[in-house]
Design a protein around this motif. Structure first.
Motif, mmCIF file in Angstrom:
data_model
loop_
_atom_site.group_PDB
_atom_site.id
_atom_site.type_symbol
_atom_site.label_atom_id
_atom_site.label_comp_id
_atom_site.label_asym_id
_atom_site.label_seq_id
_atom_site.Cartn_x
_atom_site.Cartn_y
_atom_site.Cartn_z
ATOM 1 N N THR A 12 0.835 -1.203 0.000
ATOM 2 C CA THR A 12 0.000 0.000 0.000
ATOM 3 C C THR A 12 0.867 1.249 0.000
ATOM 4 O OG1 THR A 12 -0.176 0.092 2.406
ATOM 5 C CG2 THR A 12 -1.874 -1.157 1.236
ATOM 6 N N ILE A 13 2.113 1.121 0.445
ATOM 7 C CA ILE A 13 3.032 2.268 0.460
ATOM 8 C C ILE A 13 3.731 2.397 -0.885
ATOM 9 C CG2 ILE A 13 5.114 3.218 1.529
ATOM 10 C CD1 ILE A 13 4.194 1.704 4.120
ATOM 11 N N ARG A 15 2.968 1.423 -3.813
ATOM 12 C CA ARG A 15 2.185 1.592 -5.041
ATOM 13 C C ARG A 15 2.103 3.052 -5.478
ATOM 14 N NH1 ARG A 15 -3.705 0.098 -2.570
ATOM 15 N NH2 ARG A 15 -4.046 2.017 -1.442
ATOM 16 N N ASP A 16 2.414 3.980 -4.569
ATOM 17 C CA ASP A 16 2.393 5.399 -4.930
ATOM 18 C C ASP A 16 3.766 5.917 -5.358
ATOM 19 O OD1 ASP A 16 -0.317 5.697 -4.416
ATOM 20 O OD2 ASP A 16 0.051 5.992 -2.270
ATOM 21 N N LEU A 17 4.755 5.069 -5.371
ATOM 22 C CA LEU A 17 6.106 5.487 -5.761
ATOM 23 C C LEU A 17 6.209 5.606 -7.279
ATOM 24 C CD1 LEU A 17 8.222 3.265 -3.362
ATOM 25 C CD2 LEU A 17 7.788 5.722 -3.197
ATOM 26 N N ASP A 64 0.551 -4.154 -7.332
ATOM 27 C CA ASP A 64 0.792 -2.737 -7.112
ATOM 28 C C ASP A 64 2.273 -2.381 -7.133
ATOM 29 O OD1 ASP A 64 -1.852 -2.247 -6.913
ATOM 30 O OD2 ASP A 64 -1.907 -2.365 -4.729
ATOM 31 N N ARG A 65 3.124 -3.344 -6.863
ATOM 32 C CA ARG A 65 4.542 -2.996 -6.761
ATOM 33 C C ARG A 65 5.253 -3.153 -8.092
ATOM 34 N NH1 ARG A 65 5.548 -8.748 -4.487
ATOM 35 N NH2 ARG A 65 3.748 -8.294 -3.243
ATOM 36 N N ARG A 68 7.711 -0.409 -9.726
ATOM 37 C CA ARG A 68 8.006 0.719 -8.839
ATOM 38 C C ARG A 68 9.498 0.769 -8.594
ATOM 39 N NH1 ARG A 68 3.736 3.785 -9.623
ATOM 40 N NH2 ARG A 68 2.194 2.235 -10.191
#
Ligand code: ZN
Length: 86
Positions: A12-13, A15-17, A64-65, A68
């Motif tokens: 969850t962290i 995925r915004d990178l 999600d990763r 990244r």
């Protein structure tokens, strides 16, 4: 070797990178990079060989990763580890 760890929290962290697959970080697991960075941050590790850290990561193309930046993931993890150490 593909990463099969449970990364529910880290995913969850990371995925915004930003997307980034430079150098030895290509196709590596960004969530593993985050968690290793976090541990190093908690310890305030000072002698870090980032090339070795990234090179030893397992690969991941998952969810999600995917794609990244492991560099961003490691450094964010390190930062959060330092903050949480106080
Ligand atoms: Zn992983």
């Amino acid at each position: 070797m593909a990463c099969n760890k449970n990364h529910d929290n880290s995913d969850t962290i990371v995925r915004d990178l930003p997307i980034g697959q430079e150098g030895v970080g290509r196709h590596k697991c960004a969530s593993c990079a985050y968690e290793i960075g976090y541990e190093h941050g908690l310890q305030k590790a000072e002698n870090i060989n980032l090339a070795n850290v990234l090179n030893n990561l397992e690969e991941s193309q998952r969810g999600d990763r995917r794609h990244r930046s492991p560099h961003a993931a490691y450094s964010l993890g390190y930062y959060n580890g330092v903050v949480d150490s106080y």
